[in-house]
Scaffold this active site. Structure first.
Site, PDB file in Angstrom:
ATOM      1  N   TYR A  55      22.374 -71.846 132.162  1.00 22.39           N
ATOM      2  CA  TYR A  55      21.866 -73.191 132.397  1.00 22.39           C
ATOM      3  C   TYR A  55      20.503 -73.133 133.076  1.00 22.39           C
ATOM      4  CZ  TYR A  55      21.513 -77.901 134.395  1.00 22.39           C
ATOM      5  OH  TYR A  55      21.078 -79.151 134.753  1.00 22.39           O
ATOM      6  N   LYS A  75      16.417 -74.551 132.323  1.00 23.29           N
ATOM      7  CA  LYS A  75      15.717 -75.441 133.246  1.00 23.29           C
ATOM      8  C   LYS A  75      14.507 -74.754 133.877  1.00 23.29           C
ATOM      9  CE  LYS A  75      18.290 -79.123 132.801  1.00 23.29           C
ATOM     10  NZ  LYS A  75      17.745 -80.316 132.125  1.00 23.29           N
ATOM     11  N   SER A  98      15.027 -82.069 135.091  1.00 23.51           N
ATOM     12  CA  SER A  98      15.444 -80.690 135.331  1.00 23.51           C
ATOM     13  C   SER A  98      16.654 -80.713 136.255  1.00 23.51           C
ATOM     14  CB  SER A  98      14.275 -79.886 135.918  1.00 23.51           C
ATOM     15  OG  SER A  98      14.636 -78.554 136.164  1.00 23.51           O
TER      16      SER A  98
END
Length: 291
Positions: free
Chosen positions: A154, A158, A140
């Site tokens: 983004y 994650k 991650s």
């Protein structure tokens, strides 16, 4: 048993051509383990394959091609007899405000960071359950626990990966399968390189908010404080050991920034707790949950 101390392991590593993936592969190979290098461009790891023919299998693989996840895992088992570690490492950053990042780009980030890794986990779990052991390493980011303007697309992938993996860890623990979520800060990989990091088209409306963020992200290439080789040593050694954390922040910045986020979150929770409590029916007993 949840670990195989002193035994040769078989690893599957996505995004193994550079950065964390490459460093983890080199560390594992150096310890005598077998490694399946899952990469989009096989030529990018030809040197490793040539130097370690008995230990390395190169598999051309795109993480977003989820229909081939089972083929990848079977090829590893066919070649080396078992699979012990899956490292979901492939990833890519995208910078832009929520209004600037289009639907296609957002979907691509979610597919790369959640949907693809989930497919590989589903493919490998029958092997792990049959063995009674296995380790899943989910790469991650500190951006998987904290977010800030310009990195929402983004972080969405994650954050989703971390939530999915936290539930996964509880589901597979009874089978001797372990899960570790790695949350690095800035490491000297190609993540911030001009031909890797994506920037959405900028809007004048967000120039004042994101100009510094864009400059900071672009300017980090080659000067990141994190050493991917040191990180790989930590990850591989933890996989070989008996104690594995669910979450592993890596790098000083990750520890400090994530720690501050936890403290701010706790302060906010406590501040608004009376308001939150007032939303319940006053005469209903607290719920009892199985977990």
């Amino acid at each position: 048993m949840t670990s195989r101390s002193g035994s040769k392991r078989t690893w599957i590593i996505t995004g193994a051509s550079a950065g964390f993936g490459r460093a983890i592969a080199e560390r594992a190979i150096g310890q005598g383990d077998n490694v399946v290098l899952a990469v989009r461009r096989p030529g990018s790891v030809a040197d490793l394959a040539d130097a370690h023919r008995d230990q390395v299998l190169v598999a051309e693989f795109d993480v977003c091609d989820t229909g081939r996840a089972g083929d990848l895992v079977r090829s590893a088992a066919d070649r080396f007899g078992r699979v012990d570690v899956l490292v979901n490492n492939a990833g890519r950053g995208v910078v832009g405000a929520a209004e600037e990042v289009g639907e296609d780009e957002l979907r691509a980030s979610l597919e790369l960071h959640l949907v693809g890794p989930a497919a590989l986990v589903r493919a490998v779990l029958p092997f792990f359950r049959g063995q009674g052991s296995g380790t899943i390493v989910q790469m991650s980011s500190q951006g998987g626990r904290i977010s800030f303007p310009g990195v929402g697309a983004y972080s969405a992938g994650k954050f989703a990966l971390e939530g999915w993996s936290e539930a996964l860890a509880g589901e597979v623990a009874p089978f001797g399968v372990r899960v570790m979520i790695v949350e690095p800060s800035r490491f000297r990989t190609s993540f911030n390189a001009p031909d890797v990091l994506r920037f959405a088209g900028s809007s004048p409306a967000y120039a004042g908010v994101l100009e510094a963020v864009r400059g900071d992200m672009a300017g980090a290439d080659g000067v990141q404080e994190g050493d991917p080789v040191r990180a790989a040593e930590i990850i591989v050694d933890l996989v070989a050991g008996d104690e594995l954390p669910l979450r592993l922040p890596l790098g000083h910045e990750a520890v400090e920034r994530i720690g501050r986020s936890y403290r701010r979150g706790l302060e906010e929770l406590e501040r608004w707790a009376p308001t939150a409590h007032a939303a319940d029916f006053p005469d209903v007993a607290a719920s009892a949950r199985p977990i």
